[in-house]
Scaffold this motif. Structure first.
Motif, PDB file in Angstrom:
ATOM      1  N   TYR A  22       0.837  -1.196   0.000  1.00  0.00           N
ATOM      2  CA  TYR A  22       0.000   0.000   0.000  1.00  0.00           C
ATOM      3  C   TYR A  22       0.874   1.249   0.000  1.00  0.00           C
ATOM      4  CZ  TYR A  22      -4.161  -2.697   1.382  1.00  0.00           C
ATOM      5  OH  TYR A  22      -5.219  -3.574   1.427  1.00  0.00           O
ATOM      6  N   GLN A  49       0.471   5.400   1.241  1.00  0.00           N
ATOM      7  CA  GLN A  49      -0.354   6.355   1.955  1.00  0.00           C
ATOM      8  C   GLN A  49       0.159   7.766   1.730  1.00  0.00           C
ATOM      9  OE1 GLN A  49      -0.417   6.012   6.273  1.00  0.00           O
ATOM     10  NE2 GLN A  49      -2.479   6.855   6.382  1.00  0.00           N
ATOM     11  N   GLY A  63      -2.837  12.624   5.124  1.00  0.00           N
ATOM     12  CA  GLY A  63      -4.256  12.915   5.329  1.00  0.00           C
ATOM     13  C   GLY A  63      -5.212  11.944   4.660  1.00  0.00           C
ATOM     14  N   GLU A  64      -4.669  10.857   4.116  1.00  0.00           N
ATOM     15  CA  GLU A  64      -5.517   9.894   3.422  1.00  0.00           C
ATOM     16  C   GLU A  64      -5.281   8.492   3.952  1.00  0.00           C
ATOM     17  OE1 GLU A  64      -7.424  12.751   1.399  1.00  0.00           O
ATOM     18  OE2 GLU A  64      -7.888  10.599   1.340  1.00  0.00           O
ATOM     19  N   GLY A  65      -6.172   7.586   3.580  1.00  0.00           N
ATOM     20  CA  GLY A  65      -5.962   6.195   3.940  1.00  0.00           C
ATOM     21  C   GLY A  65      -5.017   5.512   2.960  1.00  0.00           C
ATOM     22  N   PRO A  66      -4.455   4.376   3.346  1.00  0.00           N
ATOM     23  CA  PRO A  66      -3.588   3.626   2.437  1.00  0.00           C
ATOM     24  C   PRO A  66      -4.345   3.184   1.181  1.00  0.00           C
ATOM     25  CG  PRO A  66      -3.332   2.849   4.699  1.00  0.00           C
ATOM     26  CD  PRO A  66      -4.524   3.762   4.681  1.00  0.00           C
ATOM     27  N   LEU A  70      -4.210   0.578  -2.122  1.00  0.00           N
ATOM     28  CA  LEU A  70      -3.595  -0.670  -2.562  1.00  0.00           C
ATOM     29  C   LEU A  70      -2.837  -0.476  -3.866  1.00  0.00           C
ATOM     30  CD1 LEU A  70      -3.314  -3.742  -2.058  1.00  0.00           C
ATOM     31  CD2 LEU A  70      -5.378  -4.036  -3.445  1.00  0.00           C
ATOM     32  N   PHE A  73       3.509   0.737   2.804  1.00  0.00           N
ATOM     33  CA  PHE A  73       3.289  -0.305   3.803  1.00  0.00           C
ATOM     34  C   PHE A  73       3.170  -1.660   3.128  1.00  0.00           C
ATOM     35  CE2 PHE A  73       2.490   2.116   7.610  1.00  0.00           C
ATOM     36  CZ  PHE A  73       1.969   3.328   7.182  1.00  0.00           C
ATOM     37  N   PHE A  93       0.066  -5.181   9.334  1.00  0.00           N
ATOM     38  CA  PHE A  93       0.877  -4.262   8.547  1.00  0.00           C
ATOM     39  C   PHE A  93       2.275  -4.095   9.101  1.00  0.00           C
ATOM     40  CE2 PHE A  93      -1.801  -2.105   5.399  1.00  0.00           C
ATOM     41  CZ  PHE A  93      -3.015  -2.687   5.699  1.00  0.00           C
ATOM     42  N   GLN A  95       5.675  -1.504   9.581  1.00  0.00           N
ATOM     43  CA  GLN A  95       5.751  -0.176  10.177  1.00  0.00           C
ATOM     44  C   GLN A  95       5.841   0.941   9.143  1.00  0.00           C
ATOM     45  OE1 GLN A  95       4.605  -0.828  13.179  1.00  0.00           O
ATOM     46  NE2 GLN A  95       6.170   0.361  14.222  1.00  0.00           N
ATOM     47  N   ARG A 101     -14.490  13.054   9.743  1.00  0.00           N
ATOM     48  CA  ARG A 101     -13.096  13.067   9.308  1.00  0.00           C
ATOM     49  C   ARG A 101     -12.184  13.540  10.442  1.00  0.00           C
ATOM     50  NH1 ARG A 101     -11.017  13.145   4.205  1.00  0.00           N
ATOM     51  NH2 ARG A 101      -9.123  12.861   5.437  1.00  0.00           N
ATOM     52  N   GLY A 155       2.451   2.656  14.375  1.00  0.00           N
ATOM     53  CA  GLY A 155       2.063   2.329  13.006  1.00  0.00           C
ATOM     54  C   GLY A 155       0.597   1.962  12.928  1.00  0.00           C
ATOM     55  N   LEU A 156       0.262   1.030  12.030  1.00  0.00           N
ATOM     56  CA  LEU A 156      -1.122   0.598  11.843  1.00  0.00           C
ATOM     57  C   LEU A 156      -1.392  -0.636  12.713  1.00  0.00           C
ATOM     58  CD1 LEU A 156      -1.442   1.009   8.002  1.00  0.00           C
ATOM     59  CD2 LEU A 156      -3.096   1.918   9.640  1.00  0.00           C
ATOM     60  N   PHE A 173      -8.745   4.078  11.096  1.00  0.00           N
ATOM     61  CA  PHE A 173      -9.123   3.709   9.737  1.00  0.00           C
ATOM     62  C   PHE A 173     -10.048   2.513   9.755  1.00  0.00           C
ATOM     63  CE2 PHE A 173      -6.692   6.441   7.096  1.00  0.00           C
ATOM     64  CZ  PHE A 173      -5.498   6.688   7.735  1.00  0.00           C
ATOM     65  N   LEU A 202      -7.848  -5.302   0.943  1.00  0.00           N
ATOM     66  CA  LEU A 202      -8.564  -4.330   1.746  1.00  0.00           C
ATOM     67  C   LEU A 202      -8.531  -2.965   1.101  1.00  0.00           C
ATOM     68  CD1 LEU A 202      -7.675  -4.999   5.494  1.00  0.00           C
ATOM     69  CD2 LEU A 202      -9.662  -5.741   4.160  1.00  0.00           C
ATOM     70  N   PHE A 231      -9.329   1.044   2.011  1.00  0.00           N
ATOM     71  CA  PHE A 231      -9.401   1.880   3.197  1.00  0.00           C
ATOM     72  C   PHE A 231     -10.237   3.134   2.985  1.00  0.00           C
ATOM     73  CE2 PHE A 231      -6.339   0.397   6.417  1.00  0.00           C
ATOM     74  CZ  PHE A 231      -5.786  -0.659   5.732  1.00  0.00           C
ATOM     75  N   GLY A 232     -10.864   3.572   4.087  1.00  0.00           N
ATOM     76  CA  GLY A 232     -11.459   4.892   4.118  1.00  0.00           C
ATOM     77  C   GLY A 232     -10.393   5.948   4.357  1.00  0.00           C
ATOM     78  N   SER A 233     -10.815   7.206   4.434  1.00  0.00           N
ATOM     79  CA  SER A 233      -9.868   8.314   4.625  1.00  0.00           C
ATOM     80  C   SER A 233      -9.518   8.541   6.086  1.00  0.00           C
ATOM     81  CB  SER A 233     -10.433   9.597   4.032  1.00  0.00           C
ATOM     82  OG  SER A 233     -10.589   9.462   2.636  1.00  0.00           O
ATOM     83  N   GLY A 234     -10.182   7.823   6.979  1.00  0.00           N
ATOM     84  CA  GLY A 234      -9.823   7.873   8.381  1.00  0.00           C
ATOM     85  C   GLY A 234     -10.563   8.928   9.179  1.00  0.00           C
TER      86      GLY A 234
END
Lengths: 112, 114
Positions: A35, A37, A40-43, A45, A88, A102, A104, B9, B42-43, B91, B103, B105-108
């Protein structure tokens, strides 16, 4: 908890250079995902790998699923400024639960 | 384009308040994952569901966190009471499930607990 070891932690490269990063684990996975990132956004794919030894490309990105099923790498060729971000790896446990964990992350900075 | 939608958000709250984060998975997806992202950790996987049933919530502090899927179009993550150490980006991600998971993902939700 269980972790994937991702390296390097960060990279600062010149535009046009190739980049390589990898993930290792003491456990076997049946899926490896990569992924990216942006702030300000999500990861998002990039590449999904499902078989040991599989080599898959997506434009300038190439990823491989290690033969031992315990590692994977991602290469970016001829980097450009928009490649900047955090990359990631993620591994999915074998079995029915489908748990996905995931690494780090590798922070990539590209100097124009 | 189909996407995972997360609300709000951004959330700023005071310690001790209840926080509810919502997620609308991609239509047709049957797995939903909640992750927390911090600089240090991290995640981290908090919980995940398949067909609305919780499969694993071992990563979640049970005393204050709860995750539910009231229906197939809504997943919620609640923190009660919230603490400053809960400040992070949360997220939600959804997928089709199965052996070869992908998967999305949304924007969190960026949470700040003061």
């Amino acid at each position: 908890g269980q972790q994937l070891n991702q390296s390097p932690q960060s990279m600062f490269i010149q535009e046009g250079e190739d980049v390589s990063m990898n993930c290792t684990s003491s456990s076997i996975f049946n899926t490896w995902l990569w992924y990216k990132q942006d702030p300000g956004e999500g990861p998002v794919l990039l590449i999904a790998l499902y078989k040991a030894g599989e080599l898959t490309s997506n434009g300038r990105l190439t990823a491989q699923f290690g033969i031992t099923r315990k590692d994977s790498f991602l290469n970016i060729s001829a980097s450009i400024p928009s490649d900047v971000g955090i990359y990631f790896c993620a591994g999915q446990w074998p079995g029915n639960t489908g748990k996905l964990i995931f690494g780090q992350g590798t922070t990539l900075q590209v100097k124009p | 384009d189909a996407r995972v939608t997360q609300t709000p958000r951004h959330k700023v709250t005071e310690m001790g308040q209840e926080v509810t984060m919502r997620c609308q998975p991609i239509l047709g997806h049957n797995t939903v994952f909640w992750y927390r992202q911090t600089m240090m950790q991290g995640l981290e996987l908090l919980a995940y569901f398949r067909n609305r049933a919780p499969l694993d919530d071992s990563g979640m502090p049970k005393d204050r966190f709860s995750a539910e899927m009231p229906d197939a179009t809504l997943a919620t993550l609640k923190i009660q009471p919230s603490e400053p150490r809960d400040s992070a980006v949360y997220f939600c991600a959804s997928g089709l499930g199965g052996v070869n998971e992908k998967l999305f993902f949304g924007s969190g939700t960026q949470l700040s607990v003061l």
